[in-house]
Motif scaffolding. Structure first.
Motif, PDB file in Angstrom:
ATOM      1  N   HIS A   1       0.845  -1.195   0.000  1.00  0.00           N
ATOM      2  CA  HIS A   1       0.000   0.000   0.000  1.00  0.00           C
ATOM      3  C   HIS A   1       0.884   1.250   0.000  1.00  0.00           C
TER       4      HIS A   1
ATOM      5  N   ASP B   1       1.480   7.423  -4.629  1.00  0.00           N
ATOM      6  CA  ASP B   1       2.352   7.894  -5.712  1.00  0.00           C
ATOM      7  C   ASP B   1       3.582   8.595  -5.152  1.00  0.00           C
TER       8      ASP B   1
ATOM      9  N   ILE C   1       6.099   6.068  -3.802  1.00  0.00           N
ATOM     10  CA  ILE C   1       6.831   5.411  -4.896  1.00  0.00           C
ATOM     11  C   ILE C   1       7.927   6.328  -5.431  1.00  0.00           C
TER      12      ILE C   1
ATOM     13  N   HIS D   1       9.245  -8.063  -3.081  1.00  0.00           N
ATOM     14  CA  HIS D   1       7.866  -8.352  -3.486  1.00  0.00           C
ATOM     15  C   HIS D   1       7.541  -9.807  -3.174  1.00  0.00           C
TER      16      HIS D   1
ATOM     17  N   HIS E   1      -2.564  -6.133  -3.745  1.00  0.00           N
ATOM     18  CA  HIS E   1      -1.694  -6.200  -4.919  1.00  0.00           C
ATOM     19  C   HIS E   1      -0.653  -5.090  -4.854  1.00  0.00           C
TER      20      HIS E   1
ATOM     21  N   ARG F   1       2.184  -2.481  -6.059  1.00  0.00           N
ATOM     22  CA  ARG F   1       2.318  -1.692  -7.300  1.00  0.00           C
ATOM     23  C   ARG F   1       3.717  -1.860  -7.895  1.00  0.00           C
TER      24      ARG F   1
ATOM     25  N   LYS G   1       4.828  -2.748 -10.954  1.00  0.00           N
ATOM     26  CA  LYS G   1       5.112  -2.108 -12.247  1.00  0.00           C
ATOM     27  C   LYS G   1       5.349  -0.610 -12.063  1.00  0.00           C
ATOM     28  N   ASP G   2       4.615   0.014 -11.165  1.00  0.00           N
ATOM     29  CA  ASP G   2       4.814   1.445 -10.907  1.00  0.00           C
ATOM     30  C   ASP G   2       6.162   1.710 -10.249  1.00  0.00           C
TER      31      ASP G   2
ATOM     32  N   SER H   1       0.564  -8.866 -11.202  1.00  0.00           N
ATOM     33  CA  SER H   1       0.658  -7.616 -11.947  1.00  0.00           C
ATOM     34  C   SER H   1      -0.489  -7.494 -12.949  1.00  0.00           C
TER      35      SER H   1
ATOM     36  N   ARG I   1      -3.783  -6.841 -11.152  1.00  0.00           N
ATOM     37  CA  ARG I   1      -3.879  -5.449 -10.735  1.00  0.00           C
ATOM     38  C   ARG I   1      -4.308  -4.563 -11.891  1.00  0.00           C
TER      39      ARG I   1
ATOM     40  N   SER J   1       1.554  -4.865 -18.229  1.00  0.00           N
ATOM     41  CA  SER J   1       1.955  -5.427 -16.943  1.00  0.00           C
ATOM     42  C   SER J   1       3.291  -6.153 -17.100  1.00  0.00           C
TER      43      SER J   1
END
Length: 457
Positions: free
Chosen positions: A274, A277, A280, A292, A304, A306, A308-309, A343, A346, A355
């Protein structure tokens, strides 16, 4: 050390360019890779006794790198089956409070052996439960890693905030701050080896925002940085944790870590499900790593992550199996597929191509993990000069033989059997069989340890 030559195999080097060979070779001499490329291996001078392995129908990858585990949990699998994180912990803490040096040693040998049999050559571990009178628990798992033959990056974990101080764990499994710092110093002094080909490196790892004090976080970071070792903790795993941090500290878990100096290139954090932005961006700006743990997050219903972000922002990310009480399979090779699938879940209705794909997942399990553990110059890819840690996956059988792309066969297909697992060029697994210990004996010891731990005292 003798010389290892793998011939005629498909090769995924997982180097920065993503170089792959349809049929090629890897040569390891004196523990390091001296050649990797297409076609037959070059003649190796003075090595008539070299081990030559025919890799026809197989795929060579770097050995997988596990960035988060709790090996002691190997003997408490299958419990709290339907609980989320906080309820799961409350049910299991009283059992873990009976850990001893002997039971932990059995669990660590079993868990590390299973990691080896499923492609892992380097593993971190986060051990934070130190019951009074339990013996030398950290030493027991370090000895287990020496016996099994994997590179090991254990962390001296800790908890100092029990129920009576507003934390989650029972008071009998927490320690005094001064005792934790003394034990942490001792672990670094006794065990940490910073050399290039090190088999053992130590980190410091207070458990989580809901089980440790701010003082412990700050002083552990200071001690670690004084000695040049890495820092690790759980962070942002569940919404319950976020609610706890907002109520207790007035900020999110990521903001709390930032305030305490717990973001940086020497820090890796488990889960990070969790994240906002802004969090990250801070992870990327500071070089903070994420472990992960896709299967564990799913097992406990945590959400899930993040991933990929995080990758798009430039933050380091590796894979972890997590503790076996929340991820009973314990197979790092499965996390390649799980990370990709999570991924795509999500992304929901978005294009799956946006993804993770198979090669991105393999990168997470190899070079990504090496970066998270601060060892990207040594392991994680098949390149000349790096350590000879490799996995040779047998794709000849029914489960894989009709998948033309060997990387897709490994990631999308069922867990592939190992023809060879080597650490520094030395075989640890051959034709699916562990070479460094008797598997049946390990299983018997784990069963005995599990029964002992479950007995009501």
């Amino acid at each position: 050390m003798s010389t290892l030559v793998v011939q005629n195999a498909a090769i995924a080097t997982v180097d920065a360019a993503g170089t792959e060979y349809e049929a090629g070779h890897v040569v390891v001499e004196s523990g390091r890779i001296t050649a990797v490329g297409p076609g037959p291996a070059p003649r190796v001078e003075g090595t008539a006794g070299a081990r030559v392995v025919d890799g026809t129908g197989c795929l060579v990858t770097p050995g997988l790198v596990n960035t988060h585990h709790h090996l002691y949990q190997w003997i408490t699998r299958g419990l709290a089956q339907d609980a989320a994180l906080f309820g799961w912990l409350v049910e299991l803490y009283p059992i873990w409070a009976r850990l001893t040096e002997d039971t932990l040693g059995a669990a660590a040998r079993g868990g590390l052996a299973w990691l080896a049999k499923t492609g892992c050559t380097t593993s971190a571990d986060h051990h934070y439960v130190f019951p009074r009178g339990g013996g030398d628990l950290l030493g027991a798992e370090i000895e287990a890693a020496r016996q099994i033959g994997l590179r090991f990056q254990p962390t001296r974990g800790s908890m100092d905030r029990g129920v009576s101080d507003g934390g989650l764990p029972p008071d009998e499994v927490v320690e005094r701050l001064d005792d934790i710092l003394a034990a942490s110093q001792d672990a670094i002094t006794r065990y940490h080896d910073p050399s290039f080909d090190s088999m053992l490196r130590i980190g410091l790892a207070p458990c989580s925002p809901f089980s440790v004090s701010s003082d412990l976080m700050v002083q552990s970071a200071s001690l670690a940085r004084e000695h040049g070792v890495r820092l690790h903790t759980h962070l942002a795993e569940t919404l319950d944790e976020e609610s706890f941090c907002l109520a207790t500290h007035g900020c999110t878990p990521a903001e709390y870590a930032d305030k305490l100096g717990w973001l940086g290139p020497d820090v890796w954090l488990a889960h990070c499900v969790h994240l906002s932005d802004s969090a990250i961006r801070r992870f990327a700006d500071t070089g903070t790593g994420t472990a992960h743990c896709a299967s564990s997050n799913a097992r406990l219903g945590s959400g899930h992550a993040r991933i990929k972000d995080l990758l798009a922002a430039g933050a380091p990310v590796g894979l972890g199996v997590d503790g076996a009480a929340s991820q009973e399979s314990g197979m790092l090779v499965e996390e390649l597929r799980q990370s990709m699938y999570i991924s795509r879940l999500r992304a929901l209705s978005s294009d799956p191509a946006e993804s993770l794909n198979a090669r991105a997942a393999l990168r997470l399990g190899t070079t990504g993990g090496a970066q998270v553990l601060g060892r990207e110059a040594e392991i994680g890819s098949l390149e000349v000069g790096k350590l000879g840690d490799l996995a040779l996956w047998d794709l000849n059988g029914l489960g894989h033989a009709d998948i033309a792309d060997p990387v897709a066969a490994l990631v999308f297909g069922p867990p592939a059997p190992l023809k060879l697992l080597a650490v520094g060029g030395s075989p640890v697994v051959r034709d699916g069989v562990l070479l460094t210990a008797d598997e049946d004996a390990l299983a018997r010891a784990c069963r005995t340890a599990a029964r002992t731990l479950m007995e009501v005292s």
